[in-house]
Scaffold this motif. Structure first.
Motif, PDB file in Angstrom:
ATOM      1  N   ASN A   1      40.448  -8.828 -36.451  1.00  0.00           N
ATOM      2  CA  ASN A   1      39.901  -7.927 -37.491  1.00  0.00           C
ATOM      3  C   ASN A   1      40.088  -6.479 -36.988  1.00  0.00           C
ATOM      4  OD1 ASN A   1      38.761  -9.709 -39.662  1.00  0.00           O
ATOM      5  ND2 ASN A   1      37.462 -10.569 -38.256  1.00  0.00           N
TER       6      ASN A   1
ATOM      7  N   ARG B   1      29.283  -7.571 -36.249  1.00  0.00           N
ATOM      8  CA  ARG B   1      30.197  -8.152 -35.527  1.00  0.00           C
ATOM      9  C   ARG B   1      31.666  -8.178 -35.665  1.00  0.00           C
ATOM     10  NH1 ARG B   1      26.026 -13.292 -34.928  1.00  0.00           N
ATOM     11  NH2 ARG B   1      24.268 -12.059 -33.677  1.00  0.00           N
ATOM     12  N   ARG B   2      32.151  -7.660 -36.951  1.00  0.00           N
ATOM     13  CA  ARG B   2      33.426  -7.531 -37.148  1.00  0.00           C
ATOM     14  C   ARG B   2      33.974  -6.205 -36.657  1.00  0.00           C
ATOM     15  NH1 ARG B   2      33.962  -8.750 -43.939  1.00  0.00           N
ATOM     16  NH2 ARG B   2      32.964 -10.650 -43.767  1.00  0.00           N
ATOM     17  N   LYS B   3      33.151  -5.388 -36.315  1.00  0.00           N
ATOM     18  CA  LYS B   3      33.296  -4.275 -35.545  1.00  0.00           C
ATOM     19  C   LYS B   3      33.433  -4.534 -34.054  1.00  0.00           C
ATOM     20  CE  LYS B   3      32.498  -0.936 -39.165  1.00  0.00           C
ATOM     21  NZ  LYS B   3      32.036   0.623 -39.322  1.00  0.00           N
TER      22      LYS B   3
ATOM     23  N   PRO C   1      26.627  -9.498 -39.803  1.00  0.00           N
ATOM     24  CA  PRO C   1      28.121  -9.998 -39.838  1.00  0.00           C
ATOM     25  C   PRO C   1      29.200  -8.599 -39.830  1.00  0.00           C
ATOM     26  CG  PRO C   1      26.724 -11.375 -41.373  1.00  0.00           C
ATOM     27  CD  PRO C   1      25.879 -10.349 -40.870  1.00  0.00           C
ATOM     28  N   LEU C   2      28.514  -7.765 -40.599  1.00  0.00           N
ATOM     29  CA  LEU C   2      29.496  -6.467 -40.674  1.00  0.00           C
ATOM     30  C   LEU C   2      29.631  -5.800 -39.347  1.00  0.00           C
ATOM     31  CD1 LEU C   2      28.090  -5.005 -43.987  1.00  0.00           C
ATOM     32  CD2 LEU C   2      29.875  -6.625 -43.581  1.00  0.00           C
TER      33      LEU C   2
ATOM     34  N   ALA D   1      36.593 -17.148 -42.429  1.00  0.00           N
ATOM     35  CA  ALA D   1      35.014 -17.214 -42.136  1.00  0.00           C
ATOM     36  C   ALA D   1      34.584 -15.591 -42.672  1.00  0.00           C
ATOM     37  CB  ALA D   1      34.525 -17.578 -41.075  1.00  0.00           C
ATOM     38  N   THR D   2      35.737 -14.634 -42.229  1.00  0.00           N
ATOM     39  CA  THR D   2      35.283 -13.308 -42.289  1.00  0.00           C
ATOM     40  C   THR D   2      35.881 -12.560 -43.627  1.00  0.00           C
ATOM     41  OG1 THR D   2      37.302 -12.779 -41.115  1.00  0.00           O
ATOM     42  CG2 THR D   2      35.200 -12.842 -40.084  1.00  0.00           C
ATOM     43  N   GLY D   3      36.320 -13.506 -44.645  1.00  0.00           N
ATOM     44  CA  GLY D   3      36.475 -12.963 -46.130  1.00  0.00           C
ATOM     45  C   GLY D   3      38.044 -12.960 -46.252  1.00  0.00           C
ATOM     46  N   TRP D   4      39.064 -13.239 -45.399  1.00  0.00           N
ATOM     47  CA  TRP D   4      40.454 -13.240 -45.671  1.00  0.00           C
ATOM     48  C   TRP D   4      40.586 -14.504 -46.757  1.00  0.00           C
ATOM     49  CZ3 TRP D   4      44.270 -10.436 -42.773  1.00  0.00           C
ATOM     50  CH2 TRP D   4      43.946  -9.379 -41.944  1.00  0.00           C
TER      51      TRP D   4
ATOM     52  N   VAL E   1      38.653 -18.219 -38.215  1.00  0.00           N
ATOM     53  CA  VAL E   1      38.122 -16.933 -38.071  1.00  0.00           C
ATOM     54  C   VAL E   1      38.002 -16.092 -39.550  1.00  0.00           C
ATOM     55  CG1 VAL E   1      37.802 -15.082 -36.668  1.00  0.00           C
ATOM     56  CG2 VAL E   1      37.852 -17.359 -35.573  1.00  0.00           C
ATOM     57  N   LEU E   2      39.487 -15.825 -39.525  1.00  0.00           N
ATOM     58  CA  LEU E   2      39.823 -14.793 -40.668  1.00  0.00           C
ATOM     59  C   LEU E   2      39.351 -15.664 -42.057  1.00  0.00           C
ATOM     60  CD1 LEU E   2      43.580 -14.332 -39.992  1.00  0.00           C
ATOM     61  CD2 LEU E   2      41.595 -12.636 -39.575  1.00  0.00           C
TER      62      LEU E   2
END
Length: 378
Positions: A158, A81-83, A78-79, A109-112, A106-107
């Motif tokens: 992101n 794919r955030r990039k 996942p880290l 799901a990525t920790g926002w 999406v935000l």
């Protein structure tokens, strides 16, 4: 010189135990604009899936955005794919929520977690792709080009340093595809790395960049950068040479050489020719010996055969329909009735009608109640 964001040495890309690409050596620096071209099934999508760890790298070395693909753990995917901002050909938008809710999902799901920060980020990316007025629209209310712009905005949420676009112009018209690639080019000018897998080779001339071609199980760079020669275009047929007749010949045609081979055994050939000639002579003699009576008999036989065939076909045609039965067909072939027989039949029908008229009177009389004897009552 810019640092490498993608570097692969001796990479072997496989899918379901099938080797797709082998001996892949590639080095892409940050901020480059790259095209990935090749025929359908040549390995373009498999290469992109390997970059964001959808497919494992079994052989070779590869580094993407600081992650070693050979040694990456599941918790680190996942880290990675955030990039990597991923733009799919079939959009993959959630159809049960509007544009804003798609990006918000999406935000989160990525920790926002901060709602104000989420709202500002969504407005920023939608403004960048020219879709700021479509926040409340559902996916089915957008055109193909508008949906692809929303997908690009989702990939930019992101602020990834690498954007992988797998056939982003496949489901949109050429004019809209030019606008989309122009937008990707502007994003690349801000320092992002863009890799586009495409079949639309005219984009390479309009928006130049590095070109890598997938062909025959290999991935190599095209120098100078141009469209790949492994296109699916149909090659034109070679021109047909016209044959000009020779005026010197009698018929105006080209004389052909006699290429017939002489048979070894000439006796057998002579015998065959003799038998053929004999059969022809006998057939001619039989034709001459036929009399007019025989010809008339043959014509009558043919007519009777044709009539019988027509009768059979009419019978089959009648039996094909449910309203006409075999019994109806038999009635058509009954013998003709003479005038005398018709009179007898008419008399019989008149007598039967009289009998039928008398029958009701008898029935009425039978149904009457018995008469009362007045004398007995008194």
């Amino acid at each position: 010189m810019a640092e490498s964001i993608i570097k692969m040495e001796g990479g072997v890309i496989r899918q379901q135990k099938n080797t797709i690409l082998k001996n892949v050596n590639i080095d892409i620096a940050s901020g480059e604009f790259v095209y990935l071209i090749g025929k359908v099934g040549s390995g373009k999508s498999s290469f992109l899936k390997t970059l964001y760890a959808e497919l494992p790298l079994e052989y070779g070395k590869a580094e993407v955005a600081g992650f070693q693909l050979k040694k990456i753990k599941k918790s680190q995917v996942p880290l990675l794919r955030r990039k990597c901002g991923i733009v799919f050909q079939d959009f993959k938008l959630l159809i049960d929520r509007n544009v804003y809710e798609n990006l918000e999902f999406v935000l989160k799901a990525t920790g926002w977690k901060n709602k104000k920060a989420i709202k500002e980020r969504i407005e920023t990316v939608l403004t960048k792709v020219g879709m700021s007025d479509k926040q409340t629209k559902m996916p089915h209310q957008l055109s193909g080009g508008e949906q692809q712009r929303i997908v690009l905005a989702r990939a930019l949420l992101n602020a990834p340093p690498l954007i992988l676009a797998d056939e982003p112009t496949g489901n949109i018209d050429p004019e809209t595809s030019y606008q989309l690639v122009e937008l990707l080019k502007e994003i690349c000018d801000t320092g992002k790395t863009i890799i586009i897998a495409t079949h639309q080779y005219d984009l390479i001339e309009k928006f130049p960049g590095r070109v890598f071609c997938c062909e025959h199980g290999e991935l190599y760079e095209k120098t100078p950068a141009k469209a790949c020669e492994c296109t699916d275009e149909v090659l034109p047929l070679p021109p047909v040479e016209e044959i000009i007749p020779d005026p010197s010949s009698e018929a105006g045609m080209i004389e052909t050489q006699n290429t017939e081979e002489v048979p070894e055994d000439t006796t057998t050939v002579n015998r065959e020719t003799e038998t053929v000639a004999a059969t022809e002579v006998t057939s001619q003699t039989t034709d001459l010996t036929e009399t007019p009576e025989q010809t008339e008999a043959e014509t009558e036989d043919k007519k009777t055969a044709e009539d019988s065939a027509e009768d059979i076909m009419t019978l089959i045609g009648k039996l094909d329909y449910p309203e006409i039965t075999a019994f109806d067909y038999e009635l058509d072939h009954l013998p003709e009735i003479k005038p005398e027989d018709q009179e007898v039949a008419a008399q019989e029908t008149s007598t039967t009608t009289e009998v039928q008229e008398e029958l009701p009177e008898k029935k009425e009389k039978q149904n009457l109640p018995p008469a009362l004897d007045v004398e007995l009552i008194d």
